[in-house]
Design a protein around this motif. Structure first.
Motif, PDB file in Angstrom:
ATOM      1  N   LYS A  49       6.409  -9.728  -6.664  1.00  0.00           N
ATOM      2  CA  LYS A  49       6.728  -9.373  -5.267  1.00  0.00           C
ATOM      3  C   LYS A  49       6.098  -8.032  -4.903  1.00  0.00           C
ATOM      4  O   LYS A  49       6.177  -7.074  -5.668  1.00  0.00           O
ATOM      5  N   MET A  50       5.486  -7.980  -3.726  1.00  0.00           N
ATOM      6  CA  MET A  50       4.867  -6.722  -3.281  1.00  0.00           C
ATOM      7  C   MET A  50       5.924  -5.723  -2.844  1.00  0.00           C
ATOM      8  O   MET A  50       6.945  -6.102  -2.276  1.00  0.00           O
ATOM      9  N   SER A  51       5.633  -4.440  -3.084  1.00  0.00           N
ATOM     10  CA  SER A  51       6.580  -3.389  -2.669  1.00  0.00           C
ATOM     11  C   SER A  51       6.393  -3.085  -1.183  1.00  0.00           C
ATOM     12  O   SER A  51       5.417  -3.521  -0.563  1.00  0.00           O
ATOM     13  N   LEU A  52       7.335  -2.302  -0.629  1.00  0.00           N
ATOM     14  CA  LEU A  52       7.265  -1.926   0.791  1.00  0.00           C
ATOM     15  C   LEU A  52       5.987  -1.126   1.063  1.00  0.00           C
ATOM     16  O   LEU A  52       5.338  -1.296   2.099  1.00  0.00           O
ATOM     17  N   LYS A  53       5.612  -0.272   0.080  1.00  0.00           N
ATOM     18  CA  LYS A  53       4.386   0.534   0.234  1.00  0.00           C
ATOM     19  C   LYS A  53       3.170  -0.386   0.361  1.00  0.00           C
ATOM     20  O   LYS A  53       2.287  -0.171   1.193  1.00  0.00           O
ATOM     21  N   GLU A  54       3.123  -1.403  -0.494  1.00  0.00           N
ATOM     22  CA  GLU A  54       1.999  -2.336  -0.454  1.00  0.00           C
ATOM     23  C   GLU A  54       1.978  -3.120   0.853  1.00  0.00           C
ATOM     24  O   GLU A  54       0.921  -3.397   1.410  1.00  0.00           O
ATOM     25  N   HIS A  56      -8.728   3.453   3.638  1.00  0.00           N
ATOM     26  CA  HIS A  56      -9.508   3.067   2.453  1.00  0.00           C
ATOM     27  C   HIS A  56      -8.602   2.650   1.294  1.00  0.00           C
ATOM     28  O   HIS A  56      -7.571   3.264   1.064  1.00  0.00           O
ATOM     29  N   ILE A  57      -9.056   1.642   0.570  1.00  0.00           N
ATOM     30  CA  ILE A  57      -8.338   1.294  -0.664  1.00  0.00           C
ATOM     31  C   ILE A  57      -9.060   2.026  -1.787  1.00  0.00           C
ATOM     32  O   ILE A  57     -10.278   1.888  -1.943  1.00  0.00           O
ATOM     33  N   ASP A  58      -8.329   2.839  -2.514  1.00  0.00           N
ATOM     34  CA  ASP A  58      -8.954   3.594  -3.599  1.00  0.00           C
ATOM     35  C   ASP A  58      -8.203   3.359  -4.908  1.00  0.00           C
ATOM     36  O   ASP A  58      -7.190   2.650  -4.949  1.00  0.00           O
ATOM     37  N   LEU A  59      -8.717   3.978  -5.978  1.00  0.00           N
ATOM     38  CA  LEU A  59      -8.107   3.786  -7.301  1.00  0.00           C
ATOM     39  C   LEU A  59      -6.663   4.275  -7.330  1.00  0.00           C
ATOM     40  O   LEU A  59      -5.820   3.709  -8.015  1.00  0.00           O
ATOM     41  N   LYS A  60      -6.388   5.328  -6.516  1.00  0.00           N
ATOM     42  CA  LYS A  60      -5.030   5.880  -6.496  1.00  0.00           C
ATOM     43  C   LYS A  60      -4.026   4.809  -6.032  1.00  0.00           C
ATOM     44  O   LYS A  60      -2.949   4.660  -6.613  1.00  0.00           O
ATOM     45  N   LYS A  61      -4.434   4.047  -5.004  1.00  0.00           N
ATOM     46  CA  LYS A  61      -3.546   2.987  -4.494  1.00  0.00           C
ATOM     47  C   LYS A  61      -3.338   1.904  -5.555  1.00  0.00           C
ATOM     48  O   LYS A  61      -2.252   1.348  -5.687  1.00  0.00           O
ATOM     49  N   LEU A  62      -4.395   1.614  -6.343  1.00  0.00           N
ATOM     50  CA  LEU A  62      -4.267   0.593  -7.380  1.00  0.00           C
ATOM     51  C   LEU A  62      -3.390   1.079  -8.540  1.00  0.00           C
ATOM     52  O   LEU A  62      -2.629   0.311  -9.113  1.00  0.00           O
ATOM     53  N   PHE A  63      -3.481   2.374  -8.862  1.00  0.00           N
ATOM     54  CA  PHE A  63      -2.614   2.919  -9.924  1.00  0.00           C
ATOM     55  C   PHE A  63      -1.157   2.990  -9.461  1.00  0.00           C
ATOM     56  O   PHE A  63      -0.242   2.778 -10.255  1.00  0.00           O
ATOM     57  N   LEU A  64      -0.975   3.252  -8.166  1.00  0.00           N
ATOM     58  CA  LEU A  64       0.394   3.236  -7.626  1.00  0.00           C
ATOM     59  C   LEU A  64       0.989   1.838  -7.726  1.00  0.00           C
ATOM     60  O   LEU A  64       2.180   1.663  -7.964  1.00  0.00           O
ATOM     61  N   TYR A  65       0.104   0.837  -7.559  1.00  0.00           N
ATOM     62  CA  TYR A  65       0.551  -0.558  -7.705  1.00  0.00           C
ATOM     63  C   TYR A  65       1.038  -0.791  -9.140  1.00  0.00           C
ATOM     64  O   TYR A  65       2.090  -1.391  -9.359  1.00  0.00           O
ATOM     65  N   MET A  89      10.543  -7.767   8.270  1.00  0.00           N
ATOM     66  CA  MET A  89       9.199  -8.350   8.099  1.00  0.00           C
ATOM     67  C   MET A  89       8.773  -8.330   6.636  1.00  0.00           C
ATOM     68  O   MET A  89       8.157  -9.273   6.150  1.00  0.00           O
ATOM     69  N   GLN A  90       9.117  -7.215   5.928  1.00  0.00           N
ATOM     70  CA  GLN A  90       8.747  -7.142   4.502  1.00  0.00           C
ATOM     71  C   GLN A  90       9.482  -8.228   3.716  1.00  0.00           C
ATOM     72  O   GLN A  90       8.901  -8.893   2.873  1.00  0.00           O
ATOM     73  N   LYS A  91      10.772  -8.397   4.025  1.00  0.00           N
ATOM     74  CA  LYS A  91      11.554  -9.411   3.307  1.00  0.00           C
ATOM     75  C   LYS A  91      10.993 -10.811   3.608  1.00  0.00           C
ATOM     76  O   LYS A  91      10.847 -11.633   2.710  1.00  0.00           O
ATOM     77  N   ALA A  92      10.664 -11.035   4.869  1.00  0.00           N
ATOM     78  CA  ALA A  92      10.133 -12.350   5.255  1.00  0.00           C
ATOM     79  C   ALA A  92       8.791 -12.628   4.569  1.00  0.00           C
ATOM     80  O   ALA A  92       8.540 -13.744   4.120  1.00  0.00           O
TER      81      ALA A  92
END
Lengths: 82, 445
Positions: B207-212, B73-82, B381-384
C-alpha cells in the motif's frame, strides 16, 4: 495549462447511437462512456483554454435531443497503473 | 468498444511476455550442463537488479527533462524515502524489510525450487507447479473474499486440476530417469507451487503511503519508476543474501545433491560473468527475463482503463506452462505421448476459455460520485486509491467532490464494496453510483 472537465449528459431516449456518433466528432472529447442512471453519457473533455471549453459545451448543448449537460471541473486525479 | 484493434494489439503483446517467460527452461537447461544452478540464479538476479536500476536511472533523467518544475522531480531521495516508509498492508513493515522478506521467501525460494525441479525432474513435471499455484492463489483469494467462485471458475479449477494430474502421472510413467519417479519430486513441485503462490500474493500486498499519494498527484511518472525500483530492489536483496546464506549452509550436511550444488557454486563463483556473456545466459537474462518484465509493466501502464488488465493477465498466464511443455518435448527431448499432449492442450484451451468467461460474465465498471467534508477530502481520496477495485480517483468541483472509477466482479462484490469501502470513507456525506454500460471512446493521452 490543460483543463479537464467531466460532463454528465442527459438525452432523449432511443437515440443513443446518434448521440455517441455526434460526440465522437468533437476532437477535444477524450472519453465517452454510456452509463445507466440519471444521465445517459459521461464524457471527458480536455482543453487548453476556458474559451475552448465554452465553445464545446455550447456545441454539445445545440445537438438536437440533448436535454442537459452537467459539468464538473477536475482539480487533480490519480490513476492506478499497477 | 473503442479502439478494439489497439486493445487486441496490446493483448497480443502481453501474450508475448508470457511466451518469453515460458522459454526459460530452454536456456536454463543448456546452462545446467556446465554451471551450478545456484550460480545461474545468482547471476540472473544480479543482472536483473543492474538492468532495472539502470532503467530507473534512465527514467529519472527522462523525468528531469520532461518535468520543468524542480519540486515535482522524482529523485533518489524520494525513492529512499519509499524504502523507509511503512507498508501498512504487510504487518506495517518498512518497505525495505517487506522487499527483503518477499525477496527471500518469495522470489528467491520460488526461483531456486523452479531451477532445482527443472534440473532434477524435467520441464513437463515442473510446469505442474504453475498450475498448482494458480489453484492455490484462486482458492486463497476466494477465502479472503477477493474472488467470486462462479460456475465457470469451478470449471476452470477442475480443468486445471485435471491437467495437473495428467501431466504428473504421464510424465512420470514415461520418464527415462528412475530417480524422478519418487515422492520427493512430487513434494518438490508442490513446494515450488506454494512458494510461487506466496510470491504472487505477497508481491502485490503493497500500500502506498500518504506522502507517495501526494507525489503521484504532482507527478504520475512516480508509479512506473517506483514499480521498476521495487523490482530492482527485490532482485538485489535476493542476490545479496545468496553468498552469506550459502556459506552458512555449506557448514551443514544436507543431501548429496544440495552439498554438491553449494560446492559447485563457490568453485565457479569467479566465472559468473561467463554465464552472463554466454548465448544461453543472454537468452535467459535478457530475452526471457528483462524483456518480458518490460513488456508486462509497459502494457500495464498503458492499458485502456475500461478493459480489464487483470482479466488478460489471468488468461495469458496459462500460456506459460503450455510453452514449458512444448519446449520440454521439442527442444529438450522429454518424452510425452502425442495423444496425451493433445488432451493436455485441449484442457488448457478449456481452462483459458472458462477463465475468460468467469472474468467477463460478471464484470462491472461503475463510477462513484462522493460528497466529502472538506477537511477529510485528501484522507478519503488516499484511502479510496488504496482499495483494489478503484482504478482512478479524481478531485472535482461541482455537486460532488470525489469521482471514483471502479471495476468489480459481481453485484455481490459491488454491494460489499459499498458497505465495506465506500460507507467507511472518512467524512462521507453522500454518494451516488452509475454503471458504465458501454465504453464508446477512450483516447490515449
Amino acid at each position: 495549462m490543460t483543463i479537464k472537465i467531466a460532463s454528465f449528459i442527459k438525452t432523449e431516449f432511443g437515440k443513443s447511437e446518434f448521440f455517441s456518433e455526434e460526440l465522437q466528432k468533437i476532437p477535444d472529447i477524450t472519453k465517452i462512456l454510456s452509463i445507466s442512471g440519471e444521465y445517459e453519457f459521461l464524457i471527458e473533455i480536455i482543453v487548453e483554454k476556458t474559451e475552448d471549453l465554452m465553445d464545446i459545451i455550447e456545441y454539445i448543448e445545440k445537438i438536437p435531443g440533448i436535454k442537459e449537460v452537467h459539468s464538473h471541473y477536475v482539480l487533480s486525479e490519480w490513476e492506478k497503473k499497477f | 468498444m473503442a479502439g478494439s484493434s489497439s486493445v487486441n494489439k496490446k493483448i497480443l503483446i502481453l501474450g508475448l511476455s508470457n511466451i518469453l517467460w515460458g522459454f526459460i527452461p530452454w536456456p536454463a537447461s543448456n546452462l545446467f550442463k556446465n554451471y551450478s544452478s545456484l550460480l545461474i540464479i545468482f547471476t540472473r538476479f544480479m543482472f536483473m537488479s543492474f538492468f532495472l536500476l539502470l532503467t530507473v536511472g534512465v527514467l529519472l533523467i527522462f523525468d528531469r527533462i520532461k518535468e520543468k518544475d524542480k519540486i515535482k522531480h522524482i529523485d533518489l531521495k524520494k525513492l529512499f524515502l519509499y524504502l523507509k516508509s511503512r507498508n501498512s498492508e504487510f504487518f506495517k513493515f518498512p518497505q525495505w524489510a517487506y522487499l527483503l522478506t518477499v525477496g527471500i521467501f518469495g522470489l528467491n525460494s520460488m526461483t531456486i525450487l523452479f531451477f532445482l525441479a527443472l534440473k532434477t525432474i524435467g520441464v513437463i513435471t515442473t510446469s505442474i507447479g504453475v498450475l498448482i499455484s494458480l489453484v492455490i492463489v484462486t482458492a486463497i483469494n476466494w477465502g479472503r473474499g477477493k474472488e467470486e467462485m462462479t460456475k465457470f471458475k469451478v470449471l476452470y479449477l477442475t480443468t486445471l486440476i485435471g491437467a495437473t494430474f495428467i501431466l504428473g502421472y504421464i510424465s512420470q510413467i514415461y520418464s527415462e530417469s528412475e530417480s524422478s519417479v519418487s515422492l520427493g519430486s512430487i513434494v518438490l513441485v508442490i513446494i515450488y507451487g506454494i512458494a510461487l503462490s506466496f510470491f504472487v500474493i505477497t508481491g502485490s500486498t503493497d500500500k502506498m503511503s500518504l506522502k507517495e499519494f501526494k507525489i503521484i498527484k504532482e507527478n504520475p511518472r512516480y508509479q512506473l519508476i517506483r514499480t521498476f525500483f521495487k523490482l530492482a530492489m527485490l532482485s538485489f536483496f535476493s542476490a545479496l543474501i545468496y553468498i552469506p546464506s550459502l556459506f552458512l549452509m555449506s557448514k551443514f550436511d544436507f543431501n548429496e545433491q544440495i552439498n554438491s550444488e553449494i560446492g559447485l557454486f563457490f568453485t565457479q563463483l569467479t566465472d559468473w560473468w561467463k554465464i552472463a556473456l554466454s548465448v544461453d545466459g543472454i537468452i535467459l537474462i535478457i530475452v526471457c527475463t528483462i524483456i518480458p518484465y518490460f513488456i508486462y509493466y509497459l502494457m500495464a501502464a498503458n492499458w485502456p482503463k475500461h478493459t480489464s488488465f487483470n482479466l488478460w493477465v489471468g488468461v495469458m498466464q496459462l500460456i506459460e506452462p503450455l510453452i514449458n511443455i512444448i519446449i520440454g518435448i521439442t527442444l529438450l527431448n522429454e518424452i510425452f505421448p502425442i495423444s496425451w499432449l493433445l488432451i493436455v492442450i485441449f484442457l488448457f484451451g478449456i481452462a483459458i476459455f472458462t477463465r475468460y468467461l468467469s472474468e467477463t460474465e460478471t464484470q462491472i465498471f461503475a463510477i462513484f460520485l462522493l460528497k466529502i467534508k472538506p477537511q477529510f477530502q485528501l484522507a478519503a481520496m488516499q484511502k479510496a486509491f488504496a482499495i483494489k477495485p478503484v482504478k482512478e480517483v479524481s478531485h472535482m468541483i461541482g455537486d460532488y467532490d470525489v469521482f471514483l472509477d471502479t471495476q468489480l466482479h459481481s453485484s455481490q462484490a459491488l454491494n460489499k464494496f459499498i458497505q465495506q469501502d465506500i460507507l467507511t470513507l472518512p467524512g462521507l456525506i453522500r454518494y451516488d453510483f452509475l454503471i458504465i454500460t458501454n465504453n464508446i471512446l477512450e483516447k490515449d493521452q
